[in-house]
Write a protein that holds these residues in place. Structure first.
Motif, short mmCIF file in Angstrom:
data_model
loop_
_atom_site.label_atom_id
_atom_site.label_comp_id
_atom_site.label_asym_id
_atom_site.label_seq_id
_atom_site.Cartn_x
_atom_site.Cartn_y
_atom_site.Cartn_z
N ALA A 17 -9.06 9.90 72.38
CA ALA A 17 -9.16 10.00 70.92
C ALA A 17 -8.96 8.60 70.35
CB ALA A 17 -8.12 10.96 70.38
N GLY A 19 -9.80 6.90 67.64
CA GLY A 19 -9.53 6.55 66.25
C GLY A 19 -10.49 5.47 65.80
N ASP A 20 -10.02 4.53 65.00
CA ASP A 20 -10.91 3.47 64.53
C ASP A 20 -10.89 2.27 65.47
OD1 ASP A 20 -8.51 2.21 63.99
OD2 ASP A 20 -8.75 2.25 61.83
N ALA A 23 -7.57 0.40 65.94
CA ALA A 23 -6.59 1.10 66.80
C ALA A 23 -6.91 0.87 68.27
CB ALA A 23 -6.58 2.59 66.47
N THR A 27 -4.51 -1.18 70.92
CA THR A 27 -4.11 -0.56 72.19
C THR A 27 -4.43 -1.50 73.35
OG1 THR A 27 -4.39 1.67 71.32
CG2 THR A 27 -4.45 1.43 73.71
#
Length: 76
Positions: A17, A19-20, A23, A27
């Motif tokens: 997942a 996200g944008d 993000a 990570t």
């Protein structure tokens, strides 16, 4: 460092997942930072700046983010 050393299984992440984009980049920066994490912000800033120049995506959900970061002498 040889390309094989940079792309070993321990350096590959599958993000379920994401996200944008920011993000995902943050990570990746945390994964690439040193053990104390002190370089995570600098790496993240470098990756975001590089991504603004041109996408590092190669298609089909695959990307190889990269950037030069002041103070880091070796590839990560």
């Amino acid at each position: 460092m040889a390309l094989q050393g940079l792309l070993d299984a321990g350096r590959v992440a599958i993000v379920d997942a994401p996200g944008d984009l920011s993000a995902v980049i943050r990570t990746a920066a945390r994964m690439l930072a040193d053990a104390e994490g002190s370089a995570a912000t600098a790496i993240g800033d470098g990756l975001e700046a590089r991504e603004r120049l041109a996408s590092t995506a190669s298609g089909h959900g695959v990307a190889i983010p990269h950037a030069r970061v002041d103070g880091l002498e070796q590839s990560r």
